[in-house]
Design a protein around this motif. Structure first.
Motif, mmCIF file in Angstrom:
data_model
loop_
_atom_site.group_PDB
_atom_site.id
_atom_site.type_symbol
_atom_site.label_atom_id
_atom_site.label_comp_id
_atom_site.label_asym_id
_atom_site.label_seq_id
_atom_site.Cartn_x
_atom_site.Cartn_y
_atom_site.Cartn_z
ATOM 1 N N TYR A 213 0.812 -1.086 0.119
ATOM 2 C CA TYR A 213 -0.049 -0.232 -0.075
ATOM 3 C C TYR A 213 0.794 1.342 -0.082
ATOM 4 N N GLY A 214 2.009 1.231 -0.592
ATOM 5 C CA GLY A 214 3.170 2.142 -0.257
ATOM 6 C C GLY A 214 2.687 3.472 -0.821
ATOM 7 N N LYS A 215 1.998 3.351 -1.905
ATOM 8 C CA LYS A 215 1.548 4.769 -2.743
ATOM 9 C C LYS A 215 0.571 5.395 -1.936
ATOM 10 N N ASN A 216 -0.043 4.846 -1.009
ATOM 11 C CA ASN A 216 -1.197 5.445 -0.135
ATOM 12 C C ASN A 216 -0.707 5.605 1.464
ATOM 13 N N THR A 217 0.759 5.582 1.496
ATOM 14 C CA THR A 217 1.349 5.390 2.908
ATOM 15 C C THR A 217 2.251 6.705 3.171
ATOM 16 N N ILE A 218 2.021 7.346 4.366
ATOM 17 C CA ILE A 218 2.796 8.529 4.625
ATOM 18 C C ILE A 218 3.654 7.569 6.127
ATOM 19 N N VAL A 219 4.856 7.578 5.862
ATOM 20 C CA VAL A 219 5.537 6.961 7.074
ATOM 21 C C VAL A 219 6.134 8.066 7.836
ATOM 22 N N GLN A 220 6.397 7.804 9.257
ATOM 23 C CA GLN A 220 6.698 8.687 10.302
ATOM 24 C C GLN A 220 8.077 8.516 10.748
ATOM 25 N N VAL A 221 8.959 9.666 11.001
ATOM 26 C CA VAL A 221 10.197 9.534 11.673
ATOM 27 C C VAL A 221 10.081 10.203 12.905
ATOM 28 N N ALA A 222 9.903 9.557 14.070
ATOM 29 C CA ALA A 222 10.005 10.444 15.183
ATOM 30 C C ALA A 222 11.204 10.199 15.895
ATOM 31 N N SER A 223 11.106 10.711 17.219
ATOM 32 C CA SER A 223 12.297 10.916 17.931
ATOM 33 C C SER A 223 13.162 9.391 18.243
ATOM 34 N N GLY A 224 12.314 8.535 18.482
ATOM 35 C CA GLY A 224 12.663 7.068 18.803
ATOM 36 C C GLY A 224 13.478 6.550 17.415
ATOM 37 N N ARG A 225 12.981 6.993 16.399
ATOM 38 C CA ARG A 225 13.338 6.359 14.930
ATOM 39 C C ARG A 225 13.006 4.849 14.857
ATOM 40 N N PHE A 226 11.886 4.411 15.638
ATOM 41 C CA PHE A 226 11.520 3.110 15.480
ATOM 42 C C PHE A 226 11.066 2.691 13.806
ATOM 43 N N GLY A 227 11.642 1.369 13.703
ATOM 44 C CA GLY A 227 11.407 0.801 12.260
ATOM 45 C C GLY A 227 11.918 1.763 11.109
ATOM 46 N N VAL A 228 12.897 2.757 11.300
ATOM 47 C CA VAL A 228 13.220 3.547 10.199
ATOM 48 C C VAL A 228 14.507 2.817 9.744
ATOM 49 N N HIS A 229 14.580 2.795 8.495
ATOM 50 C CA HIS A 229 15.702 2.365 7.413
ATOM 51 C C HIS A 229 15.360 2.657 6.241
ATOM 52 N N LYS A 230 16.244 2.477 5.155
ATOM 53 C CA LYS A 230 16.188 2.861 3.726
ATOM 54 C C LYS A 230 14.896 2.503 3.135
ATOM 55 N N GLY A 231 14.700 1.093 3.347
ATOM 56 C CA GLY A 231 13.520 0.486 2.592
ATOM 57 C C GLY A 231 12.132 1.122 2.833
ATOM 58 N N PHE A 232 12.139 1.451 4.334
ATOM 59 C CA PHE A 232 10.860 1.968 4.782
ATOM 60 C C PHE A 232 10.761 3.347 4.500
ATOM 61 N N LEU A 233 11.613 4.167 4.150
ATOM 62 C CA LEU A 233 11.581 5.709 3.453
ATOM 63 C C LEU A 233 11.394 5.425 2.037
ATOM 64 N N GLU A 234 11.816 4.296 1.385
ATOM 65 C CA GLU A 234 11.597 4.452 -0.084
ATOM 66 C C GLU A 234 10.297 3.853 -0.420
ATOM 67 N N SER A 235 9.591 3.167 0.605
ATOM 68 C CA SER A 235 8.292 2.506 0.444
ATOM 69 C C SER A 235 7.084 3.345 0.287
ATOM 70 N N CYS A 236 7.184 4.550 0.870
ATOM 71 C CA CYS A 236 6.048 5.613 0.954
ATOM 72 C C CYS A 236 5.911 6.524 -0.106
ATOM 73 N N ALA A 237 4.745 7.282 0.201
ATOM 74 C CA ALA A 237 4.378 8.365 -0.622
ATOM 75 C C ALA A 237 4.878 9.520 0.086
ATOM 76 N N ALA A 238 5.081 9.743 1.050
ATOM 77 C CA ALA A 238 5.692 10.769 1.866
ATOM 78 C C ALA A 238 6.173 10.492 3.272
ATOM 79 N N ILE A 239 7.168 11.532 3.906
ATOM 80 C CA ILE A 239 7.638 11.152 4.923
ATOM 81 C C ILE A 239 7.297 12.188 5.925
ATOM 82 N N GLU A 240 6.985 11.832 7.271
ATOM 83 C CA GLU A 240 6.478 12.935 8.344
ATOM 84 C C GLU A 240 7.312 12.831 9.406
ATOM 85 N N ILE A 241 8.030 13.975 9.599
ATOM 86 C CA ILE A 241 8.705 14.074 10.876
ATOM 87 C C ILE A 241 8.113 14.480 12.052
#
Length: 502
Positions: A213-241
């Motif tokens: 569902y990546g083209k309809n997904t916004i991924v989040q980068v929070a202070s704990g950086r849980f689950g954040v990796h290159k594939g995670f960032l590339e999988s999405c439509a947008a990134i939210e800090i």
């Protein structure tokens, strides 16, 4: 010796003449409220465990049950209410911080309900959305500051910066895998895909099953950086800090180790049973310059193909903060108001910190316009968007789109029993217990979400048509379409609207 006796908040009323001792209530209650006395062949209830989730009431085949608020009270005192006394007893007995979930329940003003929408009459005729085209599509991202043409004089309509294209100005807000169940996440992802909008992973990473569902997904980068990796960032439509959220401005997050099990551990990339603690600050962000560095680091990592969102809580100096974010290179600002929901937050912070999203939105939109940088960013707001009228008013105040969270969970079956932090959600939403998760069928859940947004879209078109407006773009920031009722001059000034009758 003090005795901290607290009478239960709710009483389970059982009509024994209707009760057939089928034990459905006993099987369905994760809090063990109901039990059968086999000798008497009679069902009894332990109200001290009841959270008023309505599961037993909803499924009782003979309608033998109802839950009522207890009429037992402390001696009447306008200052020392029963709730205030009970909280003191709890903390004196435990020494702990009071935790709560969902949004702020205090009787503060709801400004959406103090604004009325204008309507066309004779000189500016209304538009019939059933017979004339009505555009609810919107684009989120940086916009050019001027009209550009190619060498042939034709308008250049393609944006140079990445955009999120929404068929309707509604997205599903951040709710992490761990705070809500796998089935809830699947429902949100499938609904976003069908509606051609977006859902937000929250700060818990993205389960491997949902990469499709990546083209309809916004991924989040929070202070704990849980689950954040290159594939995670590339999988999405947008990134939210995520800098902050409305239910707990200025503090971090905490998912108890009891919820860090199985796929949640893998998705968050932390050991099973380890508390997932997000620190209050990002330890690499202490200025707008630092934020700019992270924004461009994320853009570099994704080859400048994805817009970057910065999410903040609505606080008293939000306009100045938004001005800095607009200059940081971010494409979208998300602002979360003090009524925003959460899986768990310190009660005192949830109920006393932050400001109304309506006032925050109006002040941010005005400041960005005054500084000539409104086109640098799109503005998305959240924090108890309850219906389509709230959305129309938000867009008229200057929002490009809205996030919905609690209303989406209500569509999935949530009854606002406000016990998410316990992990015993009887509706299969805010839980990781397999026998409870199964109660939420994603096949049904996603269809209910689609129905909700579709209904709201119809109502938005009707209201726009009544105003004589045929596109979301024409409504955005059009405060002439709003009038205040029961507001003082200062409130009207901040909102930038006139009083009804003017």
């Amino acid at each position: 010796m003090p005795i901290d006796f607290l009478y239960p908040n709710y009483e389970v009323v059982r009509d024994q003449s209707r009760c057939i001792t089928c034990r459905v209530c006993e099987r369905q209650c994760a809090n063990n409220v109901h039990h059968l006395d086999k000798e008497l062949n009679t069902m009894f209830s332990d109200e001290s465990k009841c959270v008023n989730c309505h599961r037993c009431v909803s499924l009782c085949p003979t309608r033998a049950l109802k839950i009522v608020k207890t009429d037992h009270t402390f001696k009447e005192n306008a200052n020392w209410t029963g709730e205030a006394i009970a909280d003191v007893y709890r903390q004196a007995g435990t020494g702990g911080v009071l935790l709560a979930s969902m949004g702020n329940p205090k009787p503060y003003p709801i400004y959406w309900d103090k604004m009325l929408i204008n309507a066309s009459q004779v000189t500016n005729p209304s538009i019939d959305p059933l017979r004339e085209p009505m555009e609810t599509k919107t684009f989120l991202g940086q916009k050019p500051s001027k009209i550009e043409r190619d060498e042939n004089g034709k308008l250049i309509t393609k944006y140079k910066t990445p955009q999120l294209e929404l068929s309707v100005p509604i997205m599903f807000s951040a709710m992490s895998y761990g705070s809500i169940s796998y089935n809830a996440h699947e429902s949100l992802a499938r609904a976003a895909s069908e509606l051609k909008t977006f859902y937000n992973t929250g700060e818990g990473g993205l389960h491997k099953d949902f990469y499709r569902y990546g083209k309809n997904t916004i991924v989040q980068v929070a202070s704990g950086r849980f689950g954040v990796h290159k594939g995670f960032l590339e999988s999405c439509a947008a990134i939210e800090i995520k800098i902050g959220q409305g239910a707990k401005p200025g503090i971090g997050g905490h998912l108890p180790g009891t919820k860090i099990v199985g796929d949640i551990s893998k998705t968050r990339m932390i050991p099973v049973g380890t508390d997932a603690i997000s620190p209050a600050p990002h330890h690499d962000i202490y200025s707008i310059e630092d934020l700019r560095q992270l924004v461009f680091s994320l853009k570099e990592a994704t080859e400048y193909k994805k817009p970057v969102i910065v999410k903040i809580a609505a606080v008293h100096n939000v306009a100045a903060i938004a001005s800095g974010i607009a200059r940081s290179g971010a494409d979208i600002i998300a602002i979360d108001g003090y009524r925003g929901g959460t899986g768990a937050a310190p009660t005192r912070i949830r109920d006393n910190v932050g400001i109304p999203i309506e006032l925050a939105l109006a002040s941010v939109d005005k400041r960005l316009r005054d500084e000539g940088i409104r086109g640098n960013v799109s503005v998305v707001i959240g924090g108890s968007i309850r219906n389509s009228a709230d959305i129309v008013k938000a867009i008229a105040l200057g929002a490009d789109a809205v996030y919905i969270g609690t209303s989406a969970l209500l569509a999935l079956g949530c009854h606002l029993c406000r016990s998410c932090q316990s992990g015993k959600c009887n509706w299969g939403i805010a839980t990781q217990r397999p026998e409870l998760v199964r109660r939420l069928n994603p096949e049904i859940g996603y269809k209910r979400l689609v129905n909700l947004v579709t209904a709201w879209e119809h109502e938005i078109k009707e209201m726009m048509g009544g105003m004589g407006i045929n596109s979301i773009e024409a409504l955005r920031g059009n405060r002439l379409m709003l009038r205040g009722i029961g507001l003082n001059e200062k409130e009207l000034s901040i909102l930038g609207i006139k009083h009804a009758g003017e």
